[in-house]
Every structure is written in C-alpha cells, then in structure tokens.
Design a protein around this motif. Sequence first.
Motif, PDB file in Angstrom:
ATOM      1  N   VAL A  92       0.868  -1.177   0.000  1.00  0.00           N
ATOM      2  CA  VAL A  92       0.000   0.000   0.000  1.00  0.00           C
ATOM      3  C   VAL A  92       0.903   1.226   0.000  1.00  0.00           C
ATOM      4  N   GLU A  93       0.748   2.052  -1.033  1.00  0.00           N
ATOM      5  CA  GLU A  93       1.510   3.289  -1.137  1.00  0.00           C
ATOM      6  C   GLU A  93       0.587   4.455  -0.812  1.00  0.00           C
ATOM      7  N   LYS A  94       1.035   5.295   0.120  1.00  0.00           N
ATOM      8  CA  LYS A  94       0.332   6.517   0.461  1.00  0.00           C
ATOM      9  C   LYS A  94       1.374   7.625   0.560  1.00  0.00           C
ATOM     10  N   PRO A  95       0.957   8.869   0.528  1.00  0.00           N
ATOM     11  CA  PRO A  95       1.949   9.946   0.664  1.00  0.00           C
ATOM     12  C   PRO A  95       2.758   9.788   1.950  1.00  0.00           C
ATOM     13  N   GLY A  96       4.070   9.681   1.806  1.00  0.00           N
ATOM     14  CA  GLY A  96       4.955   9.600   2.961  1.00  0.00           C
ATOM     15  C   GLY A  96       5.084   8.241   3.605  1.00  0.00           C
ATOM     16  N   GLU A  97       4.342   7.240   3.136  1.00  0.00           N
ATOM     17  CA  GLU A  97       4.394   5.932   3.785  1.00  0.00           C
ATOM     18  C   GLU A  97       4.066   4.826   2.793  1.00  0.00           C
ATOM     19  N   ASN A  98       4.841   3.774   2.851  1.00  0.00           N
ATOM     20  CA  ASN A  98       4.569   2.565   2.085  1.00  0.00           C
ATOM     21  C   ASN A  98       4.535   1.407   3.076  1.00  0.00           C
ATOM     22  N   ILE A  99       3.585   0.518   2.904  1.00  0.00           N
ATOM     23  CA  ILE A  99       3.414  -0.594   3.832  1.00  0.00           C
ATOM     24  C   ILE A  99       3.352  -1.886   3.033  1.00  0.00           C
ATOM     25  N   VAL A 100       4.065  -2.908   3.514  1.00  0.00           N
ATOM     26  CA  VAL A 100       4.015  -4.237   2.911  1.00  0.00           C
ATOM     27  C   VAL A 100       3.403  -5.187   3.925  1.00  0.00           C
ATOM     28  N   PHE A 101       2.405  -5.965   3.477  1.00  0.00           N
ATOM     29  CA  PHE A 101       1.795  -7.005   4.292  1.00  0.00           C
ATOM     30  C   PHE A 101       2.147  -8.350   3.668  1.00  0.00           C
ATOM     31  N   HIS A 102       2.710  -9.254   4.476  1.00  0.00           N
ATOM     32  CA  HIS A 102       3.049 -10.589   3.984  1.00  0.00           C
ATOM     33  C   HIS A 102       3.036 -11.559   5.162  1.00  0.00           C
ATOM     34  N   LYS A 103       2.256 -12.605   5.031  1.00  0.00           N
ATOM     35  CA  LYS A 103       2.151 -13.658   6.059  1.00  0.00           C
ATOM     36  C   LYS A 103       1.884 -13.071   7.444  1.00  0.00           C
ATOM     37  N   GLY A 104       0.950 -12.140   7.522  1.00  0.00           N
ATOM     38  CA  GLY A 104       0.552 -11.557   8.789  1.00  0.00           C
ATOM     39  C   GLY A 104       1.508 -10.529   9.355  1.00  0.00           C
ATOM     40  N   VAL A 105       2.566 -10.203   8.633  1.00  0.00           N
ATOM     41  CA  VAL A 105       3.547  -9.226   9.095  1.00  0.00           C
ATOM     42  C   VAL A 105       3.369  -7.933   8.305  1.00  0.00           C
ATOM     43  N   LYS A 106       3.419  -6.828   9.034  1.00  0.00           N
ATOM     44  CA  LYS A 106       3.286  -5.505   8.416  1.00  0.00           C
ATOM     45  C   LYS A 106       4.604  -4.768   8.586  1.00  0.00           C
ATOM     46  N   LYS A 107       5.156  -4.279   7.452  1.00  0.00           N
ATOM     47  CA  LYS A 107       6.400  -3.509   7.497  1.00  0.00           C
ATOM     48  C   LYS A 107       6.202  -2.202   6.745  1.00  0.00           C
ATOM     49  N   SER A 108       6.620  -1.107   7.378  1.00  0.00           N
ATOM     50  CA  SER A 108       6.538   0.209   6.751  1.00  0.00           C
ATOM     51  C   SER A 108       7.905   0.607   6.207  1.00  0.00           C
ATOM     52  N   PHE A 109       7.902   1.340   5.113  1.00  0.00           N
ATOM     53  CA  PHE A 109       9.142   1.848   4.558  1.00  0.00           C
ATOM     54  C   PHE A 109       8.846   3.096   3.745  1.00  0.00           C
ATOM     55  N   LYS A 110       9.887   3.861   3.495  1.00  0.00           N
ATOM     56  CA  LYS A 110       9.765   5.053   2.662  1.00  0.00           C
ATOM     57  C   LYS A 110      10.496   4.765   1.358  1.00  0.00           C
ATOM     58  N   ALA A 111       9.772   4.798   0.258  1.00  0.00           N
ATOM     59  CA  ALA A 111      10.366   4.524  -1.051  1.00  0.00           C
ATOM     60  C   ALA A 111      11.000   5.790  -1.605  1.00  0.00           C
ATOM     61  N   GLU A 112      12.079   5.598  -2.348  1.00  0.00           N
ATOM     62  CA  GLU A 112      12.711   6.728  -3.004  1.00  0.00           C
ATOM     63  C   GLU A 112      11.865   7.169  -4.194  1.00  0.00           C
ATOM     64  N   TYR A 113      11.894   8.458  -4.470  1.00  0.00           N
ATOM     65  CA  TYR A 113      11.285   8.935  -5.698  1.00  0.00           C
ATOM     66  C   TYR A 113      12.051   8.338  -6.870  1.00  0.00           C
ATOM     67  N   LEU A 114      11.365   8.088  -7.964  1.00  0.00           N
ATOM     68  CA  LEU A 114      11.997   7.511  -9.137  1.00  0.00           C
ATOM     69  C   LEU A 114      13.140   8.393  -9.641  1.00  0.00           C
ATOM     70  N   SER A 115      12.971   9.709  -9.555  1.00  0.00           N
ATOM     71  CA  SER A 115      14.025  10.612 -10.019  1.00  0.00           C
ATOM     72  C   SER A 115      15.322  10.422  -9.220  1.00  0.00           C
ATOM     73  N   ILE A 116      15.207  10.156  -7.934  1.00  0.00           N
ATOM     74  CA  ILE A 116      16.387   9.917  -7.100  1.00  0.00           C
ATOM     75  C   ILE A 116      16.985   8.557  -7.416  1.00  0.00           C
ATOM     76  N   ARG A 117      16.143   7.550  -7.537  1.00  0.00           N
ATOM     77  CA  ARG A 117      16.612   6.194  -7.849  1.00  0.00           C
ATOM     78  C   ARG A 117      17.298   6.153  -9.211  1.00  0.00           C
ATOM     79  N   MET A 118      16.710   6.807 -10.200  1.00  0.00           N
ATOM     80  CA  MET A 118      17.294   6.806 -11.546  1.00  0.00           C
ATOM     81  C   MET A 118      18.643   7.523 -11.568  1.00  0.00           C
TER      82      MET A 118
END
Length: 167
Positions: A92-118
Amino acid sequence: IVGDNWGLCCNSLHYLDFFYGFSGSKKLNIIEKKKFRWIKSKRKNYYELINGNLQINAGSHCLNLYSNKKVSEKTYWLKVLIKNKNNRWLIVEKPGENIVFHKGVKKSFKAEYLSIRMTKIIFDIIKNKNVRISKYKDATVNYRPLIQFFENKWKLSHKNATVVPIT
C-alpha cells in the motif's frame, strides 16, 4: 494494481517491467475490461486514462491495472497485490508511507522517488557497474503492446492524431 490518481499512462510501464520479470513471457494479450475515459493530466497539454480496468495476460499470468476516478490532485493511494499459489504480498503506497503485508507481518518503509533512484542508476552505469535494468532494445519491444493500446484508445476520439499526449 489499484489506485486513485496514480497516472496509469505514465506509470504502468514500471509495473509491466515487474510483470515481465515474474511471468518470463514476452507475448502479451491486452484487454480493456472496463472502458477508460481520458482526462487532462496534472502536466500541461497531457492526458491520462481513468475509471477503467486493463487486463494484461502473458501465458498463465495476469496483470490487472485499475484506475479509479480522480478525486483530487492531493489524493493519492495505490495498492499492489502480488500473489501466486503459495504466497500473497500487499503493498500500500500513500503519501509519505509505504506498507508491505506478507504472512501476517506488516512492514513500513519510505520509497525513493523515481528521479532519485534513476540518478543512482545512471551513476552506476557511468561507473560500469552491473545494473539490473532492461536493455533499451528489449524495453521497446516489451512496451510496444501497451503503448499501442494507448495509441488506439486515443485515436478513437482523435481520428487524425499523429501523437498520443501522455507522459
């Protein structure tokens, strides 16, 4: 891929890259399951598709792209569901927060903007490091069916168009 205001024309190629990686298939079948409509994008003189569903099939694999109505420029969310016989991931991507749900575990992370990654990828290419991105020749072949869909969709309402004004 489901979301409001996520820029399907602009961003769907990124998800197509992942799809190619998962499916291993190069032959695509694209079906407009629910009709899209064109709206002006946030970029001047460009357009986006909303309120539709695009299904992309490759062998036994399926990628669904849903673009819901545009609520406002500030509204943005996106859900990415990846599943197979044994596993299921929800991102789930929202402004300022990305969350991954897998096997009952929830992990939050901040993704880089594509311009920074590129920028980092470009510096790695300049330094001759091994970079895991599609070769230009492969990417153009892989993207052609989706771009052709956008072109055909645009020409339904703009018969004499020679370009499709998407980013």
